[in-house]
Design an enzyme around this catalytic site. Sequence first.
Site, PDB file in Angstrom:
ATOM      1  N   GLY A   1      11.687   6.679  -4.708  1.00  0.00           N
ATOM      2  CA  GLY A   1      12.692   5.621  -4.475  1.00  0.00           C
ATOM      3  C   GLY A   1      12.357   5.867  -2.804  1.00  0.00           C
TER       4      GLY A   1
ATOM      5  N   THR B   1       6.607   5.723  -6.837  1.00  0.00           N
ATOM      6  CA  THR B   1       6.242   7.193  -7.425  1.00  0.00           C
ATOM      7  C   THR B   1       7.338   7.118  -8.334  1.00  0.00           C
ATOM      8  OG1 THR B   1       6.818   7.844  -4.593  1.00  0.00           O
ATOM      9  CG2 THR B   1       7.152   9.333  -6.044  1.00  0.00           C
TER      10      THR B   1
END
Length: 533
Positions: free
Chosen positions: A428, A346
């Site tokens: 994360g 991401t």
Amino acid sequence: MADGPFSRGVVAAPHQQAAEAGRLILAEGGNAIEAMIAAAATIAAVYPHMTHVGGDGFWLIRQPNGRVHGIEACGFAGERATLRAYLDKGHYEMPTRGPLAALTVPGAIGGWRLANAMAKASGGTLPRTVMMEPAIKAAREGYVVSRSQARLTLDKLYELKDCPGFAETFLMDGKPPAEGAIMKQAALADTLEHLARNGFQDTYRGDVSRELAKDLEEMGSPVTRADLQAYYAVERAPLQLAHSLGSVYNMPPPTQGIASLMILGIVDRLEAMHGSVRPDTPAFVHRIVEATKRAFLVRDRFVTDFDRLNGDPQAFLTERALQAEAQAVDMGRALPWPQRGAAGDTIWMGAADSEGRVVSYIQSIYWEFGSGCVSRSTGFLMQNRGASFALDPKALNPLEPGRRPFHTLNPALAELRDGRTFAYGTMGGEGQPQTQAQVFERHVRHGASLEEALDAPRWLLGRTWGSSVTGLRFEDRFDDRLIAELSRMDHQAETIPEAYSDTMGHAGGVTLHADRSLSGAHDPRADGGAAGL
């Protein structure tokens, strides 16, 4: 990594070229929302292993009038993504790579469209052709392969090499590219140029939709053209936490934004109940970790598709609910924690301008390189977000056509009592709420500069990035005595041999100060920084 103060605008991103794209838009007279659209397109062109246009996105946008808007730009499962279809193919767990992992509509560009409408409604004037120019140039003329792209291509090559379109797009002469090599995404450049001329909606209801649907059908994805035509990004009211230091916002389900806000709310009440503690002491870590566990227990039994929720997520953020969670924390002993984690790849980016717009944006393809499948006609690298579904009709998030999967994505924004508006976030997966809390506590509560808070060593609870570890992992810059003390409190604590680990996320933030000056910073663990005027 950090820069400011600026007087006109600022953009923070995990790749310097994306931050620079945003700065160029600000220089053209664009506002923070328009700068973020440019950065979102550019990051797909230069950081494709971390995010791409075949993924999803979530926005928090604070407008000059002070109102905070949320945009949910996540796609649903395709009409052919049925439990029976997957079971008949011999799958008893969701595939994570390949065409059957590319099972959800890519929502990110729908979010760009809605954000652009909000930009125009508040005075934005830049045409799409200007906003898309940096991304088109990077995709067509080439970008420099980062260390992380080179490493992850090599590490994941066995899983990805046979995915349709992957080798011709992300390998060089059949091999992983070296760091510093120049790569191009010509099909993506053509698509972005077409969207710049014809509108972002063409992704779903135009030529791009037709070509993308054709490629998806040929590769065996369950997503059809009808699915693309049915998709729209939607505005969602953000969740709001009443915090002693201000108001904090995050996105509602299907994101885990509720967990990020609950952690801050529980820690805030532990501070009131037990007094303040210095950062990076055993008590500081213990409070955040135990708050994380309480929040994740709620998340894992509640968060699903927004339209299928069993209750109001805001109810978990009331004073009464948070106080009860705080009182359940044992200040001397860790709650046992064998919980399932979620991996993810991401990017978070932020932007702000002097007129009062502040943007917190997160865009994702889930795992590194997502499903690994690339539409040859359009250059879309398709996400594998649907891997978070369950092939069990009794599960909280079962696979079914039209259903949105669970999302680790959650952008954050805080309006602080001292007059600052602070947008922040991280990549994360499971670590996103944890990293957000560490940055917020160090920077907002304890007064570390944003650069110091992002640089500080971090920890992570639970599994992520393919690890089987369920305990606490710490970067090796922590004092060994802290690890030992936490172990005595029954935390399964261990140190990893990295000072700055990708495992701990790539975080960043931008701030609109009370005097209308602006600043921003991004993580030394990534390849970006902040740029502004």
